[in-house]
Design a protein around this motif. Structure first.
Motif, short mmCIF file in Angstrom:
data_model
loop_
_atom_site.label_atom_id
_atom_site.label_comp_id
_atom_site.label_asym_id
_atom_site.label_seq_id
_atom_site.Cartn_x
_atom_site.Cartn_y
_atom_site.Cartn_z
N LEU A 48 0.82 -1.22 0.00
CA LEU A 48 0.00 0.00 0.00
C LEU A 48 0.85 1.26 0.00
O LEU A 48 0.53 2.23 -0.68
CB LEU A 48 -0.93 0.01 1.21
N VAL A 49 1.89 1.28 0.82
CA VAL A 49 2.76 2.45 0.94
C VAL A 49 4.21 2.00 1.05
O VAL A 49 4.48 0.87 1.45
CB VAL A 49 2.40 3.32 2.18
N GLY A 50 5.12 2.90 0.71
CA GLY A 50 6.54 2.57 0.77
C GLY A 50 7.04 2.35 2.19
O GLY A 50 7.82 1.44 2.44
N ASP A 51 6.58 3.18 3.13
CA ASP A 51 7.03 3.07 4.52
C ASP A 51 5.82 2.96 5.43
O ASP A 51 5.23 3.96 5.83
CB ASP A 51 7.87 4.30 4.91
N PRO A 52 5.42 1.72 5.76
CA PRO A 52 4.24 1.54 6.59
C PRO A 52 4.53 1.61 8.10
O PRO A 52 3.66 1.33 8.90
CB PRO A 52 3.78 0.13 6.20
N SER A 53 5.74 1.98 8.47
CA SER A 53 6.09 2.05 9.88
C SER A 53 5.26 3.14 10.57
O SER A 53 4.71 4.03 9.91
CB SER A 53 7.58 2.37 10.04
#
Length: 150
Positions: free
Chosen positions: A51-56
Motif C-alpha cells: 500500500l505504501v513505501g514506509d508503513p512504519s
C-alpha cells in the motif's frame, strides 16, 4: 515488503502533535483513536498488498503530517473549510482519510483506479466511521469531478 508489526507508541503520536503545532495546526484529541485505528488497518493491509513505501508508525505519521499541513494551507487559501475535496490518485488513501479527520463536515472523494487500494480505502473509511469519504475506483477522466472540488 516491509510489514509494520507494532502500532505507533505514545511517543510517536506526541512527536506528530508537536510537529503539527510547530506548523501552526492545533492537535485535536478526537484524532487519536481514528489515527490509531488507521495505523492498525494499514499494518494489516500492508501484509496483503503493498500500500505504501514506509508503513512504519513513523512513516504513517509523516503521511498524516503532510496531509494535515496541506489541509490547513488549503483552508487558509479558501478562507473556509471546503465542502468537497478530492484526492486524485489516492493510493492507500492516507491523505484523504486525514483530510476527513481535519474537515469532518466536508465530503472527501478519493479517486483511485487500482481495485485493491480502492477497496482498502473504502473498508478503512467505514471502519474509522468516516461516512463523508467516497471512493471512486476510476481514472480522473471518467470520475466526472473536474471543476467540482474546492
Amino acid at each position: 515488503m516491509i510489514v509494520m508489526t507494532t502500532s505507533p507508541t505514545a511517543a510517536v503520536w506526541s512527536d506528530l502533535q508537536a510537529r503539527l503545532e510547530s506548523a501552526g495546526i492545533r492537535w485535536q484529541d478526537r484524532w487519536l483513536a481514528p489515527l490509531q485505528q488507521l495505523a492498525d488497518l494499514l499494518a494489516a493491509g500492508q501484509a496483503q498488498t503493498n500500500l505504501v513505501g514506509d508503513p512504519s508508525p513513523t512513516g504513517l505519521c509523516g503521511h498524516v503530517l503532510e496531509a494535515l499541513v496541506v489541509a490547513h494551507l488549503a483552508q487558509q487559501a479558501l478562507g473556509r473549510a471546503p465542502t468537497l475535496a478530492c484526492d486524485v490518485g489516492a493510493g492507500a488513501g492516507l491523505q484523504g482519510l486525514a483530510w476527513a479527520l481535519f474537515w469532518p463536515t466536508a465530503t472527501i472523494v478519493l479517486v483511485e483506479p487500482r481495485k485493491k487500494r480502492a477497496e482498502f480505502i473504502a473498508d478503512t473509511a467505514a471502519r474509522m466511521g468516516l461516512r463523508q469519504v467516497q471512493v471512486v475506483q476510476r481514472s480522473l477522466s471518467v470520475a466526472g469531478l473536474a471543476g467540482r472540488c474546492d
